[in-house]
Design an enzyme around this catalytic site. Structure first.
Site, short mmCIF file in Angstrom:
data_model
loop_
_atom_site.label_atom_id
_atom_site.label_comp_id
_atom_site.label_asym_id
_atom_site.label_seq_id
_atom_site.Cartn_x
_atom_site.Cartn_y
_atom_site.Cartn_z
N ASP A 27 0.82 -1.21 0.00
CA ASP A 27 0.00 0.00 0.00
C ASP A 27 0.86 1.26 0.00
O ASP A 27 1.38 1.67 1.03
CB ASP A 27 -0.89 -0.03 1.25
CG ASP A 27 -1.76 1.21 1.37
OD1 ASP A 27 -2.25 1.48 2.49
OD2 ASP A 27 -1.93 1.91 0.34
N ASP A 60 -1.68 5.66 -4.94
CA ASP A 60 -2.11 4.81 -3.83
C ASP A 60 -2.50 3.41 -4.29
O ASP A 60 -3.65 3.17 -4.68
CB ASP A 60 -3.29 5.47 -3.10
CG ASP A 60 -3.70 4.68 -1.88
OD1 ASP A 60 -4.70 5.04 -1.23
OD2 ASP A 60 -3.02 3.68 -1.56
O1 LIG Z 1 -6.06 4.46 3.17
C1 LIG Z 1 -5.61 4.86 2.13
N1 LIG Z 1 -4.95 4.03 1.25
N2 LIG Z 1 -4.71 2.72 1.56
C2 LIG Z 1 -5.71 1.86 1.86
N3 LIG Z 1 -6.99 2.08 1.68
C3 LIG Z 1 -7.78 0.93 2.12
C4 LIG Z 1 -6.82 -0.06 2.74
C5 LIG Z 1 -5.46 0.49 2.45
C6 LIG Z 1 -5.72 6.28 1.75
C7 LIG Z 1 -4.63 7.10 1.80
C8 LIG Z 1 -4.79 8.44 1.52
C9 LIG Z 1 -6.03 8.92 1.17
BR1 LIG Z 1 -6.28 10.75 0.80
C10 LIG Z 1 -7.12 8.09 1.10
C11 LIG Z 1 -6.96 6.74 1.37
#
Ligand SMILES: O=C(NNC1=NCCC1)c1ccc(Br)cc1
Length: 322
Positions: free
Chosen positions: A33, A213
């Site tokens: 991630d 992401d």
């Molecule tokens: O959590 C984030 N990315 N990773 C993951 N999502 C779901 C499981 C892992 C995320 C990071 C930044 C922003 Br702005 C929005 C979302």
């Protein structure tokens, strides 16, 4: 030592991609991630009922970092928390001998019910790591000095297995030139900005700032751009019950691109048909970022590219066509 690990879609829609990682003496399948910075795993600290279907890390009390805890919540509302151990972690032959391994004591339902995911491996900046009382390094930061080049490359694929490369660029994984831009790491993420977007053959000047992401499934952009995109898709509508824009599965979807570093990074229309819904239509891969002020360039954006994340004296991101 350099290395490479596969990134295998967890389901037929590419909801997420899983990579095998050896943690202590167990092999777990983790979601790499680039949107977060904790390496956490399902563990023997959890109730047995939470572990059904999962591989998990068997903690060794002798390896516990006593008094250390972690607690993370993600953009989609999921989360986990627990204790911290120092143990051996191996990814594609790259070894971190004393990596901070965050062993879960509690995990949200979204993760517990997804029996394929045994945890996450964060690849954003270590400044976002949630461990207390002392923040810990990501796996990438831990192994950085042993890599031939200070980089990892992301090769996610549409409905197929891709890979994560550590320490080297694999010329067999892309065509044409790599287009590099400086990364904005000031918020702890791999930030980029675009100067225009295009829908089909029509280009519009706009500033689109976003983060790369791999942990987010879809591509989230500002509402006006989303509306302009689906205005070109016959029969599309915003369906709050389904939680976003949907359209007839037979619809032809235009390509979408963001111009980054003067180069159009194209998302094929085909990739923007994410999945069928329970209501008989199809769910869009481009959705609104709900006005958070920046875009989230998730898997839908990434799966047509080979994306180099270079942590040099000036962090850079390189885009190449798969
Ligand atoms: O959590 C984030 N990315 N990773 C993951 N999502 C779901 C499981 C892992 C995320 C990071 C930044 C922003 Br702005 C929005 C979302």
């Amino acid at each position: 030592t350099n290395g490479s690990a596969p990134a295998v879609p967890s389901d037929q829609y590419d909801s997420l991609y899983l990579s095998p990682v050896t943690v202590g003496s167990s092999t777990l399948h983790l979601d790499f991630d680039t949107g977060s910075s904790d390496l956490w795993v399902f563990s023997s600290l959890q109730a047995q009922s939470s572990l059904v279907g999962h591989d998990y890390y068997m903690v060794d009390p002798a390896k516990e970092k006593q008094g250390y805890t972690w607690k993370i919540s993600y953009g989609d509302g999921s989360g986990a928390s627990g204790k911290v151990y120092a143990d051996k972690v191996v990814v594609g032959g790259v070894t971190a001998t004393a990596q901070a391994v965050e062993a879960a004591t509690a995990v949200s339902a979204q993760f517990t019910q997804d029996v394929d995911t045994d945890g996450l491996l964060g690849l954003a900046m270590s400044t976002l790591n949630t461990v207390k009382p002392q923040q810990q390094k990501t796996f990438f930061d831990t192994v950085l000095k042993q890599l031939a080049q200070p980089l990892f490359a992301v090769d996610l694929k549409y409905h197929a297995a891709g890979s994560y490369d550590f320490g080297f660029i694999d010329k067999s994984k892309y065509t044409g030139a790599i287009n590099y831009v400086n990364a904005d790491t000031s918020k702890g993420w791999w930030g980029v900005s675009a100067t225009a977007y295009s829908i089909g053959n029509a280009s519009t000047s706009a500033t689109v700032s976003g983060i790369l992401d791999t942990g987010t499934t879809l591509l989230y952009v500002d509402t006006p751009i989303v509306k302009a995109y689906y205005a070109k898709v016959k029969g599309s509508k915003m369906d709050n019950t389904q939680g976003g824009y949907v359209f007839p599965c037979s619809a032809t979807l235009p390509d979408f691109s963001l111009t980054i570093g003067g180069v159009k990074q194209i998302v094929p229309g085909k990739h923007i048909n994410y999945s069928p819904t329970s209501a008989g239509n199809c769910f869009g891969g481009i959705q609104t970022n709900d006005g958070i002020g920046f875009s989230i360039l998730g898997d839908i954006f990434l799966k047509s590219k080979y994306v180099i994340h270079e942590m040099g004296s000036t962090p850079r991101i390189g885009f190449a066509q798969q």
